[in-house]
Design a protein around this motif. Structure first.
Motif, PDB file in Angstrom:
ATOM      1  N   LEU A  68       4.442  14.580 -11.080  1.00 30.82           N
ATOM      2  CA  LEU A  68       4.945  14.650 -12.447  1.00 30.82           C
ATOM      3  C   LEU A  68       3.984  15.440 -13.332  1.00 30.82           C
ATOM      4  O   LEU A  68       4.409  16.306 -14.111  1.00 30.82           O
ATOM      5  CB  LEU A  68       5.166  13.240 -12.999  1.00 30.82           C
ATOM      6  N   ILE A  69       2.692  15.195 -13.201  1.00 31.40           N
ATOM      7  CA  ILE A  69       1.687  15.922 -13.987  1.00 31.40           C
ATOM      8  C   ILE A  69       1.709  17.402 -13.623  1.00 31.40           C
ATOM      9  O   ILE A  69       1.688  18.275 -14.502  1.00 31.40           O
ATOM     10  CB  ILE A  69       0.285  15.313 -13.778  1.00 31.40           C
ATOM     11  N   ALA A  70       1.773  17.718 -12.325  1.00 28.86           N
ATOM     12  CA  ALA A  70       1.807  19.119 -11.899  1.00 28.86           C
ATOM     13  C   ALA A  70       3.076  19.809 -12.395  1.00 28.86           C
ATOM     14  O   ALA A  70       3.034  20.957 -12.848  1.00 28.86           O
ATOM     15  CB  ALA A  70       1.720  19.201 -10.378  1.00 28.86           C
ATOM     16  N   GLY A  71       4.200  19.144 -12.352  1.00 26.49           N
ATOM     17  CA  GLY A  71       5.452  19.725 -12.821  1.00 26.49           C
ATOM     18  C   GLY A  71       5.441  19.979 -14.319  1.00 26.49           C
ATOM     19  O   GLY A  71       5.908  21.022 -14.793  1.00 26.49           O
TER      20      GLY A  71
ATOM     21  N   GLN B  72       0.826  -1.193   0.000  1.00 23.15           N
ATOM     22  CA  GLN B  72       0.000   0.000   0.000  1.00 23.15           C
ATOM     23  C   GLN B  72       0.877   1.266   0.000  1.00 23.15           C
ATOM     24  O   GLN B  72       0.561   2.254  -0.663  1.00 23.15           O
ATOM     25  CB  GLN B  72      -0.934   0.019   1.215  1.00 23.15           C
ATOM     26  N   THR B  73       1.962   1.215   0.750  1.00 22.71           N
ATOM     27  CA  THR B  73       2.874   2.351   0.786  1.00 22.71           C
ATOM     28  C   THR B  73       3.475   2.598  -0.595  1.00 22.71           C
ATOM     29  O   THR B  73       3.555   3.746  -1.064  1.00 22.71           O
ATOM     30  CB  THR B  73       3.999   2.102   1.815  1.00 22.71           C
ATOM     31  N   ALA B  74       3.873   1.555  -1.270  1.00 19.97           N
ATOM     32  CA  ALA B  74       4.448   1.693  -2.612  1.00 19.97           C
ATOM     33  C   ALA B  74       3.401   2.203  -3.598  1.00 19.97           C
ATOM     34  O   ALA B  74       3.702   3.038  -4.477  1.00 19.97           O
ATOM     35  CB  ALA B  74       5.003   0.349  -3.077  1.00 19.97           C
ATOM     36  N   LEU B  75       2.161   1.761  -3.472  1.00 15.48           N
ATOM     37  CA  LEU B  75       1.083   2.211  -4.354  1.00 15.48           C
ATOM     38  C   LEU B  75       0.797   3.702  -4.136  1.00 15.48           C
ATOM     39  O   LEU B  75       0.643   4.462  -5.098  1.00 15.48           O
ATOM     40  CB  LEU B  75      -0.177   1.377  -4.115  1.00 15.48           C
TER      41      LEU B  75
ATOM     42  N   VAL C  44       1.364   9.482  -5.774  1.00  9.26           N
ATOM     43  CA  VAL C  44       1.866  10.820  -5.465  1.00  9.26           C
ATOM     44  C   VAL C  44       2.917  11.234  -6.483  1.00  9.26           C
ATOM     45  O   VAL C  44       2.934  12.367  -6.960  1.00  9.26           O
ATOM     46  CB  VAL C  44       2.424  10.878  -4.023  1.00  9.26           C
ATOM     47  N   ARG C  45       3.795  10.328  -6.859  1.00 12.85           N
ATOM     48  CA  ARG C  45       4.825  10.615  -7.845  1.00 12.85           C
ATOM     49  C   ARG C  45       4.189  10.986  -9.190  1.00 12.85           C
ATOM     50  O   ARG C  45       4.621  11.930  -9.858  1.00 12.85           O
ATOM     51  CB  ARG C  45       5.733   9.397  -7.990  1.00 12.85           C
ATOM     52  N   ARG C  46       3.161  10.255  -9.588  1.00 14.48           N
ATOM     53  CA  ARG C  46       2.475  10.527 -10.851  1.00 14.48           C
ATOM     54  C   ARG C  46       1.801  11.898 -10.818  1.00 14.48           C
ATOM     55  O   ARG C  46       1.882  12.679 -11.773  1.00 14.48           O
ATOM     56  CB  ARG C  46       1.440   9.449 -11.144  1.00 14.48           C
ATOM     57  N   MET C  47       1.136  12.251  -9.705  1.00 13.88           N
ATOM     58  CA  MET C  47       0.491  13.555  -9.592  1.00 13.88           C
ATOM     59  C   MET C  47       1.527  14.685  -9.607  1.00 13.88           C
ATOM     60  O   MET C  47       1.312  15.730 -10.214  1.00 13.88           O
ATOM     61  CB  MET C  47      -0.356  13.628  -8.317  1.00 13.88           C
TER      62      MET C  47
END
Length: 110
Positions: free
Chosen positions: A25-28, A12-15, A20-23
């Motif tokens: 990346l999109i915001a950046g 669950q932590t990895a998911l 969060v990483r994907r969001m």
């Protein structure tokens, strides 16, 4: 009614970390595209600006007996109204280059 909170397991932590990483990346990427668009607009305006026109030193010749009645500026045109032998004529010039842009003659009906 008591709820027990359990620590998330490693899966669950990895998911959550992946989401969060994907969001982020999109915001950046969105922010980067916005900044790039601003710089492109600024660069376009700088390189496409016409700047100040060179000073033109011109002498316009009028027909014999002509008299300037009025002058004016309309947008990027210089408008000169002339009276030539009893008839009225309007001549327009490009305000930046002072090249003739048009001529309008008025005549009375017989």
């Amino acid at each position: 009614m008591t709820e027990t909170v359990t620590d998330p397991n490693p899966e669950q932590t990895a998911l959550m970390a992946a989401k969060v990483r994907r969001m982020m990346l999109i915001a950046g990427l969105t922010t980067g595209l916005g900044i790039a668009a601003v710089f492109i607009a600024i660069g376009y305006r700088l390189f496409k600006s016409e700047g100040s026109a060179p000073i033109a030193d011109l002498t316009a010749t009028l027909p014999r007996g002509a008299k300037i009645v009025a002058t004016g500026i309309s947008g990027d045109r210089l408008v000169v109204t002339l009276e030539i032998g009893g008839t009225t004529e309007i001549r327009t010039f490009d305000a930046r280059t002072l090249k003739p842009a048009g001529r309008l003659k008025f005549a009375s009906e017989p």
